[in-house]
Design a protein around this motif. Structure first.
Motif, PDB file in Angstrom:
ATOM      1  N   THR A   5       0.799  -1.150  -0.132  1.00 43.29           N
ATOM      2  CA  THR A   5       0.132  -0.136  -0.004  1.00 43.29           C
ATOM      3  C   THR A   5       1.083   1.433   0.028  1.00 43.29           C
ATOM      4  O   THR A   5       0.523   2.460  -0.578  1.00 43.29           O
ATOM      5  N   GLU A   6       1.940   1.092   0.796  1.00 41.48           N
ATOM      6  CA  GLU A   6       2.887   2.250   0.671  1.00 41.48           C
ATOM      7  C   GLU A   6       3.560   2.431  -0.869  1.00 41.48           C
ATOM      8  O   GLU A   6       3.473   3.946  -1.178  1.00 41.48           O
ATOM      9  N   ASN A   7       3.840   1.401  -1.614  1.00 40.71           N
ATOM     10  CA  ASN A   7       4.265   1.684  -2.857  1.00 40.71           C
ATOM     11  C   ASN A   7       3.013   2.386  -3.840  1.00 40.71           C
ATOM     12  O   ASN A   7       3.250   3.007  -4.543  1.00 40.71           O
ATOM     13  N   GLN A   8       1.757   1.828  -3.323  1.00 45.77           N
ATOM     14  CA  GLN A   8       0.738   2.399  -4.120  1.00 45.77           C
ATOM     15  C   GLN A   8       0.535   3.877  -3.707  1.00 45.77           C
ATOM     16  O   GLN A   8      -0.048   4.790  -5.045  1.00 45.77           O
ATOM     17  N   ILE A   9       0.701   4.103  -2.820  1.00 41.03           N
ATOM     18  CA  ILE A   9       0.562   5.506  -2.439  1.00 41.03           C
ATOM     19  C   ILE A   9       1.482   6.397  -3.099  1.00 41.03           C
ATOM     20  O   ILE A   9       1.250   7.509  -3.472  1.00 41.03           O
ATOM     21  N   SER A  10       2.660   5.957  -3.041  1.00 40.20           N
ATOM     22  CA  SER A  10       3.944   6.772  -3.878  1.00 40.20           C
ATOM     23  C   SER A  10       3.661   6.694  -5.077  1.00 40.20           C
ATOM     24  O   SER A  10       3.618   8.017  -5.897  1.00 40.20           O
ATOM     25  N   ASN A  11       2.852   5.743  -5.883  1.00 42.62           N
ATOM     26  CA  ASN A  11       2.617   5.952  -7.326  1.00 42.62           C
ATOM     27  C   ASN A  11       1.674   6.728  -7.522  1.00 42.62           C
ATOM     28  O   ASN A  11       1.634   7.700  -8.386  1.00 42.62           O
ATOM     29  N   LEU A  12       0.652   6.854  -6.524  1.00 43.41           N
ATOM     30  CA  LEU A  12      -0.514   7.748  -6.861  1.00 43.41           C
ATOM     31  C   LEU A  12      -0.044   9.159  -6.644  1.00 43.41           C
ATOM     32  O   LEU A  12      -0.491   9.974  -7.347  1.00 43.41           O
ATOM     33  N   GLU A  13       0.813   9.456  -5.918  1.00 40.87           N
ATOM     34  CA  GLU A  13       1.312  10.795  -5.430  1.00 40.87           C
ATOM     35  C   GLU A  13       2.004  11.093  -6.652  1.00 40.87           C
ATOM     36  O   GLU A  13       2.115  12.474  -7.097  1.00 40.87           O
ATOM     37  N   ARG A  14       2.896  10.367  -7.241  1.00 41.71           N
ATOM     38  CA  ARG A  14       3.783  10.736  -8.163  1.00 41.71           C
ATOM     39  C   ARG A  14       2.925  10.938  -9.544  1.00 41.71           C
ATOM     40  O   ARG A  14       3.185  11.823 -10.249  1.00 41.71           O
ATOM     41  N   MET A  15       1.871  10.130  -9.738  1.00 37.71           N
ATOM     42  CA  MET A  15       0.775  10.386 -10.841  1.00 37.71           C
ATOM     43  C   MET A  15       0.175  11.704 -10.574  1.00 37.71           C
ATOM     44  O   MET A  15      -0.152  12.206 -11.619  1.00 37.71           O
ATOM     45  N   VAL A  16      -0.284  12.147  -9.415  1.00 37.13           N
ATOM     46  CA  VAL A  16      -1.024  13.388  -9.128  1.00 37.13           C
ATOM     47  C   VAL A  16       0.151  14.624  -9.579  1.00 37.13           C
ATOM     48  O   VAL A  16      -0.333  15.582 -10.199  1.00 37.13           O
ATOM     49  N   GLN A  17       1.293  14.411  -9.129  1.00 36.70           N
ATOM     50  CA  GLN A  17       2.341  15.609  -9.483  1.00 36.70           C
ATOM     51  C   GLN A  17       2.469  15.530 -10.991  1.00 36.70           C
ATOM     52  O   GLN A  17       2.488  16.525 -11.448  1.00 36.70           O
ATOM     53  N   ASP A  18       2.399  14.526 -11.677  1.00 39.31           N
ATOM     54  CA  ASP A  18       2.499  14.292 -13.194  1.00 39.31           C
ATOM     55  C   ASP A  18       1.478  15.054 -13.883  1.00 39.31           C
ATOM     56  O   ASP A  18       1.685  15.654 -14.688  1.00 39.31           O
ATOM     57  N   ILE A  19       0.180  14.554 -13.142  1.00 41.14           N
ATOM     58  CA  ILE A  19      -1.095  15.242 -13.657  1.00 41.14           C
ATOM     59  C   ILE A  19      -1.115  16.865 -13.457  1.00 41.14           C
ATOM     60  O   ILE A  19      -1.520  17.918 -14.437  1.00 41.14           O
ATOM     61  N   GLU A  20      -0.573  17.402 -12.347  1.00 41.40           N
ATOM     62  CA  GLU A  20      -0.569  18.745 -12.093  1.00 41.40           C
ATOM     63  C   GLU A  20       0.308  19.351 -12.924  1.00 41.40           C
ATOM     64  O   GLU A  20       0.199  20.614 -13.514  1.00 41.40           O
ATOM     65  N   PHE A  21       1.437  18.770 -13.051  1.00 47.76           N
ATOM     66  CA  PHE A  21       2.584  19.685 -14.138  1.00 47.76           C
ATOM     67  C   PHE A  21       2.306  19.479 -15.522  1.00 47.76           C
ATOM     68  O   PHE A  21       2.435  20.660 -16.069  1.00 47.76           O
ATOM     69  N   THR A  22       1.244  18.496 -15.968  1.00 46.09           N
ATOM     70  CA  THR A  22       0.775  18.506 -17.236  1.00 46.09           C
ATOM     71  C   THR A  22      -0.213  19.702 -17.510  1.00 46.09           C
ATOM     72  O   THR A  22      -0.399  20.190 -18.436  1.00 46.09           O
ATOM     73  N   GLN A  23      -0.923  19.913 -16.564  1.00 43.25           N
ATOM     74  CA  GLN A  23      -1.911  20.967 -16.288  1.00 43.25           C
ATOM     75  C   GLN A  23      -1.187  22.390 -16.682  1.00 43.25           C
ATOM     76  O   GLN A  23      -1.732  23.324 -17.435  1.00 43.25           O
ATOM     77  N   ILE A  24      -0.316  22.452 -15.775  1.00 42.82           N
ATOM     78  CA  ILE A  24       0.531  23.587 -15.888  1.00 42.82           C
ATOM     79  C   ILE A  24       1.149  23.770 -17.301  1.00 42.82           C
ATOM     80  O   ILE A  24       1.064  25.078 -17.842  1.00 42.82           O
ATOM     81  N   GLU A  25       1.483  22.547 -17.982  1.00 37.81           N
ATOM     82  CA  GLU A  25       2.116  22.854 -19.261  1.00 37.81           C
ATOM     83  C   GLU A  25       1.077  22.984 -20.361  1.00 37.81           C
ATOM     84  O   GLU A  25       1.229  23.996 -21.201  1.00 37.81           O
ATOM     85  N   MET A  26      -0.238  22.531 -20.051  1.00 42.03           N
ATOM     86  CA  MET A  26      -1.344  22.974 -20.853  1.00 42.03           C
ATOM     87  C   MET A  26      -1.728  24.573 -20.869  1.00 42.03           C
ATOM     88  O   MET A  26      -1.914  25.109 -21.895  1.00 42.03           O
ATOM     89  N   LYS A  27      -1.546  24.908 -19.682  1.00 49.62           N
ATOM     90  CA  LYS A  27      -1.956  26.638 -19.449  1.00 49.62           C
ATOM     91  C   LYS A  27      -0.874  27.266 -20.289  1.00 49.62           C
ATOM     92  O   LYS A  27      -1.157  28.005 -20.901  1.00 49.62           O
ATOM     93  N   VAL A  28       0.477  26.879 -20.154  1.00 52.34           N
ATOM     94  CA  VAL A  28       1.604  27.646 -20.842  1.00 52.34           C
ATOM     95  C   VAL A  28       1.335  27.501 -22.390  1.00 52.34           C
ATOM     96  O   VAL A  28       1.479  28.438 -22.979  1.00 52.34           O
ATOM     97  N   ILE A  29       0.954  26.185 -22.718  1.00 55.20           N
ATOM     98  CA  ILE A  29       0.599  26.103 -24.313  1.00 55.20           C
ATOM     99  C   ILE A  29      -0.438  27.022 -24.607  1.00 55.20           C
ATOM    100  O   ILE A  29      -0.290  27.621 -25.700  1.00 55.20           O
ATOM    101  N   GLU A  30      -1.544  27.045 -24.100  1.00 52.86           N
ATOM    102  CA  GLU A  30      -2.618  27.763 -24.385  1.00 52.86           C
ATOM    103  C   GLU A  30      -2.184  29.017 -24.265  1.00 52.86           C
ATOM    104  O   GLU A  30      -2.770  30.107 -25.136  1.00 52.86           O
ATOM    105  N   GLY A  31      -1.557  29.671 -23.358  1.00 53.51           N
ATOM    106  CA  GLY A  31      -0.911  30.981 -23.532  1.00 53.51           C
ATOM    107  C   GLY A  31      -0.019  31.264 -24.580  1.00 53.51           C
ATOM    108  O   GLY A  31      -0.313  32.496 -25.226  1.00 53.51           O
ATOM    109  N   LEU A  32       0.762  30.352 -24.937  1.00 59.63           N
ATOM    110  CA  LEU A  32       1.642  30.872 -26.071  1.00 59.63           C
ATOM    111  C   LEU A  32       0.678  30.859 -27.401  1.00 59.63           C
ATOM    112  O   LEU A  32       0.904  31.573 -28.418  1.00 59.63           O
TER     113      LEU A  32
END
Length: 176
Positions: free
Chosen positions: A53-80
């Protein structure tokens, strides 16, 4: 939400591990070694589940960070994208030919002004310059009226000025 559920699951397993460890000690004191072994095996299995479960939590947190970063990238691309559209609209409004025409008109106006300046500066002759200087001197003489010089001779000795009496300064008193 899944992360929170996994953390709750971890807490439950941790509490069960403590209870089973205490129960295994009690069984050993009572001499029921086989039952204690069975509880310890179950405890070991739950510890492995806890690690998973600890490994699954780590994977989920990593996935959440990746999603958040992708959302930021999408905003930058939209701004460009919006910035690029604005630049294209500005280029349509102001073409290169229009800019060249404006620069040409500005250069023509500067040249015309330079010609006017040369005509004005070059129209005065030397005689005009001399006349201007004479007029300037005449105006200066009119403005400066000098006092008349006395024709009497100066006295030999200058009389001493009488000393001014010093009056005591009034003393300032604070108002009450």
């Amino acid at each position: 939400q899944q992360r929170d559920k996994l953390k709750q699951y971890q807490k439950r397993i941790s509490l069960n591990l403590e209870k089973e460890r205490a129960l295994a000690r009690q069984l050993l004191k009572e001499g029921r070694k086989e039952k204690a072994m069975l509880l310890l095996k179950k405890k070991r299995y739950q510890e492995q589940l806890l690690d998973k479960t600890e490994n699954q939590i780590s994977n989920l947190e990593r996935m959440v960070q990746d999603i958040e970063f992708t959302q930021i990238e999408m905003k930058v691309i939209e701004g460009l994208k919006i910035g690029n559209e604005c630049l294209n609209k500005m280029h349509q409004v102001m073409s290169i030919e229009e800019v060249e025409r404006i620069i040409g008109e500005t250069q023509d106006a500067v040249e015309y002004q330079r010609q006017i300046d040369e005509l004005l500066a070059g129209s005065l002759t030397e005689e005009d310059e001399d006349a201007i200087l004479e007029e300037l001197n005449a105006i200066t003489q009119e403005q400066m009226e000098l006092p008349e010089v006395p024709s009497e001779p100066l006295p030999e000795k200058i009389p001493e000025a009488s000393p001014v009496k010093n009056r005591p300064k009034p003393e300032l008193v604070a108002a009450s």
